[in-house]
Each structure stands twice: as structure tokens, then as C-alpha cells.
Design a protein around this motif. Structure first.
Motif, short mmCIF file in Angstrom:
data_model
loop_
_atom_site.label_atom_id
_atom_site.label_comp_id
_atom_site.label_asym_id
_atom_site.label_seq_id
_atom_site.Cartn_x
_atom_site.Cartn_y
_atom_site.Cartn_z
N GLU A 42 0.83 -1.20 0.00
CA GLU A 42 0.00 0.00 0.00
C GLU A 42 0.87 1.26 0.00
O GLU A 42 0.62 2.20 -0.77
CB GLU A 42 -0.94 0.02 1.20
CG GLU A 42 -1.79 1.28 1.24
CD GLU A 42 -2.61 1.42 2.50
OE1 GLU A 42 -3.39 2.39 2.57
OE2 GLU A 42 -2.47 0.60 3.42
N LEU A 46 2.44 1.76 -3.45
CA LEU A 46 1.47 2.21 -4.44
C LEU A 46 1.10 3.67 -4.22
O LEU A 46 1.03 4.45 -5.17
CB LEU A 46 0.22 1.33 -4.38
CG LEU A 46 -0.84 1.60 -5.44
CD1 LEU A 46 -0.26 1.52 -6.85
CD2 LEU A 46 -2.00 0.64 -5.29
N ARG A 47 0.90 4.06 -2.97
CA ARG A 47 0.59 5.47 -2.68
C ARG A 47 1.73 6.39 -3.11
O ARG A 47 1.51 7.45 -3.68
CB ARG A 47 0.28 5.66 -1.20
CG ARG A 47 -1.07 5.11 -0.79
CD ARG A 47 -1.34 5.41 0.69
NE ARG A 47 -2.55 4.76 1.13
CZ ARG A 47 -3.77 5.29 1.00
NH1 ARG A 47 -3.92 6.46 0.43
NH2 ARG A 47 -4.83 4.64 1.44
N LEU A 103 3.97 5.80 -5.44
CA LEU A 103 4.00 5.81 -6.90
C LEU A 103 2.92 6.71 -7.47
O LEU A 103 3.18 7.53 -8.36
CB LEU A 103 3.84 4.39 -7.43
CG LEU A 103 3.78 4.22 -8.95
CD1 LEU A 103 5.10 4.63 -9.57
CD2 LEU A 103 3.44 2.80 -9.31
N LEU A 104 1.72 6.59 -6.95
CA LEU A 104 0.61 7.40 -7.46
C LEU A 104 0.80 8.88 -7.16
O LEU A 104 0.37 9.73 -7.93
CB LEU A 104 -0.71 6.90 -6.88
CG LEU A 104 -1.16 5.53 -7.36
CD1 LEU A 104 -2.42 5.09 -6.63
CD2 LEU A 104 -1.39 5.52 -8.87
N ALA A 105 1.47 9.20 -6.06
CA ALA A 105 1.71 10.59 -5.71
C ALA A 105 2.68 11.26 -6.68
O ALA A 105 2.68 12.48 -6.83
CB ALA A 105 2.25 10.69 -4.29
N HIS A 106 3.49 10.46 -7.36
CA HIS A 106 4.49 11.00 -8.28
C HIS A 106 4.09 10.90 -9.74
O HIS A 106 4.90 11.16 -10.63
CB HIS A 106 5.84 10.31 -8.05
CG HIS A 106 6.50 10.71 -6.78
ND1 HIS A 106 5.92 10.53 -5.54
CD2 HIS A 106 7.68 11.32 -6.55
CE1 HIS A 106 6.73 10.99 -4.61
NE2 HIS A 106 7.80 11.48 -5.19
N THR A 107 2.89 10.49 -10.01
CA THR A 107 2.43 10.40 -11.39
C THR A 107 1.35 11.44 -11.63
O THR A 107 0.60 11.80 -10.73
CB THR A 107 1.87 9.00 -11.71
OG1 THR A 107 0.78 8.72 -10.84
CG2 THR A 107 2.93 7.93 -11.57
N GLU A 108 1.29 11.92 -12.83
CA GLU A 108 0.27 12.90 -13.18
C GLU A 108 -0.87 12.18 -13.87
O GLU A 108 -0.65 11.31 -14.71
CB GLU A 108 0.86 13.96 -14.12
CG GLU A 108 1.93 14.80 -13.47
CD GLU A 108 2.44 15.88 -14.42
OE1 GLU A 108 1.68 16.29 -15.31
OE2 GLU A 108 3.59 16.27 -14.25
N PRO A 109 -2.09 12.56 -13.54
CA PRO A 109 -3.22 11.92 -14.21
C PRO A 109 -3.22 12.31 -15.69
O PRO A 109 -2.89 13.44 -16.05
CB PRO A 109 -4.44 12.47 -13.48
CG PRO A 109 -3.97 13.69 -12.78
CD PRO A 109 -2.49 13.53 -12.56
N THR A 110 -3.56 11.38 -16.52
CA THR A 110 -3.66 11.65 -17.94
C THR A 110 -5.10 11.55 -18.36
O THR A 110 -5.85 10.69 -17.90
CB THR A 110 -2.81 10.67 -18.76
OG1 THR A 110 -3.28 9.34 -18.48
CG2 THR A 110 -1.35 10.78 -18.43
#
Length: 54
Positions: A33, A36-37, A39-46
Motif C-alpha cells: 500500500e 502504491l501510494r 508511486l501514485l503521488a508522483h504520477t500525473e493523471p492523464t
């Protein structure tokens, strides 16, 4: 949170070394968890914009 009590330790006849071997290098749910959190914090939504060209 995490694995239920006795997930590995509640197996009758399983020695301590066998318990550790059964667990292996598995990732515990809390670690997964957190990864994953992070990783998601460092990605921009597309967002996909549909092409309206005819």
C-alpha cells in the motif's frame, strides 16, 4: 490491518523455520500500500481527449 492473526503461525506442525520459509520474501500488505501510494503521488493523471477531426 495486515494479515489475519495465525496466517502462517496458526498452521499445526509448522516449525518456525518452515513458517519463515513459507513467508519468503513476500511483501506485506502495508508495504504494498505504501509503495502504491508513493508511486501514485508522483504520477500525473492523464486524460484522453477524443479526436473530433472528421
Amino acid at each position: 490491518m495486515g494479515l489475519r492473526p495465525g496466517h502462517v503461525t496458526g498452521v499445526p506442525g509448522l516449525s518456525r523455520s518452515a513458517q519463515l520459509k513459507a513467508l519468503g520474501n513476500g511483501v506485506v500488505p502495508q508495504q504494498a500500500e505504501a509503495a502504491l501510494r508513493a508511486l501514485l503521488a508522483h504520477t500525473e493523471p492523464t486524460t484522453a481527449t477524443p479526436s473530433l477531426a472528421a
